[in-house]
Motif scaffolding. Structure first.
Motif, short mmCIF file in Angstrom:
data_model
loop_
_atom_site.label_atom_id
_atom_site.label_comp_id
_atom_site.label_asym_id
_atom_site.label_seq_id
_atom_site.Cartn_x
_atom_site.Cartn_y
_atom_site.Cartn_z
N GLN A 148 2.82 -0.17 1.99
CA GLN A 148 1.77 -1.18 1.83
C GLN A 148 1.42 -1.42 0.36
O GLN A 148 0.82 -2.43 0.02
CB GLN A 148 0.51 -0.73 2.57
CG GLN A 148 0.68 -0.65 4.08
CD GLN A 148 -0.53 -0.04 4.76
OE1 GLN A 148 -1.48 0.39 4.10
NE2 GLN A 148 -0.52 0.00 6.08
N LEU A 149 1.82 -0.48 -0.50
CA LEU A 149 1.41 -0.54 -1.90
C LEU A 149 2.48 -1.04 -2.84
O LEU A 149 2.18 -1.51 -3.93
CB LEU A 149 0.97 0.86 -2.36
CG LEU A 149 -0.18 1.50 -1.57
CD1 LEU A 149 -0.36 2.95 -1.99
CD2 LEU A 149 -1.47 0.73 -1.79
N THR A 208 2.21 -4.27 -4.69
CA THR A 208 1.79 -5.37 -3.82
C THR A 208 0.36 -5.78 -4.18
O THR A 208 -0.29 -5.16 -5.03
CB THR A 208 1.82 -4.93 -2.34
OG1 THR A 208 0.80 -3.93 -2.14
CG2 THR A 208 3.17 -4.36 -1.94
N CYS A 236 0.25 9.09 -1.45
CA CYS A 236 0.25 8.51 -0.10
C CYS A 236 0.51 9.59 0.95
O CYS A 236 1.19 10.58 0.70
CB CYS A 236 1.33 7.44 0.01
SG CYS A 236 1.15 6.10 -1.18
N GLU A 292 -6.90 7.08 3.24
CA GLU A 292 -6.50 6.14 2.20
C GLU A 292 -5.77 6.91 1.10
O GLU A 292 -5.88 8.14 1.04
CB GLU A 292 -7.73 5.42 1.62
CG GLU A 292 -8.73 6.36 0.96
CD GLU A 292 -9.93 5.62 0.37
OE1 GLU A 292 -9.80 5.09 -0.75
OE2 GLU A 292 -10.99 5.59 1.02
N ALA A 343 4.79 4.81 5.56
CA ALA A 343 4.15 3.55 5.98
C ALA A 343 3.06 3.16 5.00
O ALA A 343 2.94 1.99 4.61
CB ALA A 343 3.58 3.71 7.39
N GLN A 344 2.26 4.13 4.56
CA GLN A 344 1.19 3.85 3.59
C GLN A 344 1.79 3.44 2.25
O GLN A 344 1.32 2.50 1.61
CB GLN A 344 0.30 5.08 3.44
CG GLN A 344 -1.00 4.81 2.71
CD GLN A 344 -1.89 6.04 2.70
OE1 GLN A 344 -1.61 7.01 2.00
NE2 GLN A 344 -2.97 6.00 3.47
N GLU A 371 -2.12 -5.27 -2.48
CA GLU A 371 -3.05 -4.23 -2.02
C GLU A 371 -3.53 -3.35 -3.17
O GLU A 371 -4.57 -2.71 -3.07
CB GLU A 371 -2.35 -3.33 -0.98
CG GLU A 371 -1.91 -4.03 0.29
CD GLU A 371 -3.07 -4.33 1.22
OE1 GLU A 371 -3.95 -3.47 1.35
OE2 GLU A 371 -3.09 -5.43 1.79
#
Length: 206
Positions: free
Chosen positions: A77-78, A104, A69, A138, A73-74, A106
């Motif tokens: 999300q995971l 998650t 990552c 990404e 923050a990224q 995601e």
């Protein structure tokens, strides 16, 4: 044959970073330097790339890939983080640690542990990798470049080019690299468990 790119370790040339990003978007598999040895990387959605990495390392389908990552923050999300894990991991990143945490929605199901529903995540402290991830936009699907029968990651780009020329698309050289892998911390049961001692200081999690 793999393309060999010699990239400046502290001031990566934008056009060379862009070449790597374009190759990844076209489903390339790359060898790239991190703050804990070389790694193999491909786009998260590249199924064939994941299989190529498994073939290079002689891994079975139970192998845990790591999602690299760009920032916290990224990462958030995971994986699912409680307050204590949030504080501890935020304080230790970026750095040479891999964290195993509940995934998650995601995260594609094929990349999570089939029973525990966990995934490995990491935020490296390496100038080239940070630039690459920023341009890519990404996470990167990744696995430490440890060849079958070896215990330490590869650490020299020209050796990788020589040995894996026929199975990689790009080899990136970007300064000196340690051959010690990351320290792995498993948070899947709520409390940190040191699974592997490596280049990151494990005492903060013990």
């Amino acid at each position: 044959m793999a393309k060999f790119l010699d990239i400046h370790p502290t001031d990566p040339q934008p056009r060379l970073v862009a070449q790597v990003v374009e190759a990844l978007r076209n489903d390339a598999v790359i060898a790239y330097p991190t703050d804990s040895g070389y790694a193999l990387g491909t786009r998260v959605g590249n199924h064939s790339g994941a299989e190529r990495i498994r073939a290079i390392r002689h891994l079975d389908d139970k192998h845990h890939f790591t999602l690299i990552c760009s920032d916290f923050a990224q990462l958030g999300q995971l994986v699912v983080l409680d307050n204590s894990a949030f504080r501890a991991i935020k304080a230790a990143t970026p750095g040479p640690y891999t964290f195993i945490l509940p995934a998650t929605k995601e995260v594609p199901r094929r990349l999570a542990h089939p029973k525990k529903k966990t995934v490995g995540v990491r935020i490296p402290q390496h100038t080239f990798v940070k630039e690459l991830l920023r341009e890519l936009g990404e996470p990167l699907l990744s696995s430490t470049l440890i060849l079958p029968g070896e215990t330490e990651p590869m650490s020299e780009g020209w050796v990788i080019k020589d040995e894996l020329d026929h199975v990689l698309d790009i080899v990136v050289e970007a300064g000196e690299v340690t051959s010690e892998p990351t320290t792995v911390i498993d948070y899947s049961n709520g409390a940190p468990e040191v699974v592997r001692h490596g280049s990151g200081d494990a005492s903060r999690f013990e």
